[in-house]
Write a protein that holds these residues in place. Structure first.
Motif, short mmCIF file in Angstrom:
data_model
loop_
_atom_site.label_atom_id
_atom_site.label_comp_id
_atom_site.label_asym_id
_atom_site.label_seq_id
_atom_site.Cartn_x
_atom_site.Cartn_y
_atom_site.Cartn_z
N VAL A 7 -55.08 11.27 27.25
CA VAL A 7 -55.17 10.48 26.03
C VAL A 7 -54.95 11.41 24.84
N LEU A 8 -53.85 11.21 24.13
CA LEU A 8 -53.56 12.00 22.94
C LEU A 8 -54.14 11.29 21.71
N VAL A 9 -54.86 12.04 20.89
CA VAL A 9 -55.45 11.48 19.69
C VAL A 9 -54.51 11.79 18.52
N THR A 10 -53.73 10.81 18.12
CA THR A 10 -52.59 11.05 17.23
C THR A 10 -52.97 11.55 15.85
N ASP A 11 -54.14 11.16 15.35
CA ASP A 11 -54.55 11.62 14.03
C ASP A 11 -55.46 12.85 14.11
#
Length: 202
Positions: free
Chosen positions: A160-164
């Motif tokens: 899961v990439l946390v974009t912010d």
């Protein structure tokens, strides 16, 4: 396209927040300063504080002296002689203060190359914690985060990439790598915001 949001369901006790290299080295005033760090720090701080016991910070440790390292790393540290441990204040390798205060219960894992996987310690920690999901934050999107993500995918972790909560010193390559994640890893990578993680991790 990469999955947007937590499309594979909520996060639980088998999840770890893996925060990549948020150190003073890369903070404003550091030898490798990334201007974006100030922008993403509040999101990283919030996530790490909420799940401190399930947060693992990596730290990139430069070579001790110029020319040290295996193969091309020796050339790298001749180029970056001023960032070897012999030339900088050792405190630059420490986490940024607002993250450092979370250790413990958060944990720290040191590495000497871009990837946190090559030295074997991360595999051992995640196996002991019975982890199957990694929530990834930190920097740089197009260097150490990229190496972290690809290693996680190869090992079969849910990513899961946390974009912010990702940063880079280059807008263009950050955007290019985010497009790569979105366009080529649709089965293995989910992308969401820190609020999406906070809402979905119980």
């Amino acid at each position: 396209m990469a999955a947007k949001g937590l499309v594979y369901g909520p996060l639980g006790s088998s999840c770890v927040h893996l925060c990549v290299d948020m150190q003073r080295l890369f903070a404003p005033g550091g030898p490798w300063a990334i201007p974006w760090t100030q922008k993403v720090m509040p999101a990283i701080e919030e996530l790490a504080a909420r799940h401190a016991q399930r947060t693992l910070f990596t730290r990139f440790i430069p070579a001790a002296r110029p020319g040290e390292g295996q193969g091309m790393w020796a050339r790298y540290y001749r180029r970056w002689a001023e960032v070897t441990l012999a030339s900088i204040d050792r405190d630059f390798v420490e986490l940024m203060p607002t993250l450092r205060r979370l250790v413990p219960p958060a944990k720290v894992l040191d590495k000497h190359v871009y990837s946190p996987w090559t030295e074997g310690h991360l595999d051992s920690v995640l196996k002991n914690w019975e982890v199957n999901t990694l929530v990834i934050t930190g920097g740089e999107t197009d260097v150490c985060v990229l190496a972290t993500v690809l290693g996680a995918i190869d090992r079969g972790f849910r990513v899961v990439l946390v974009t912010d909560a990702l940063c880079s010193s280059s807008d263009s390559t950050h955007d290019a790598i985010m497009e790569l994640y979105h366009s080529r890893f649709s089965e293995q990578v989910e992308a969401t915001t820190v609020q999406g993680v906070l809402d979905g991790w119980h």
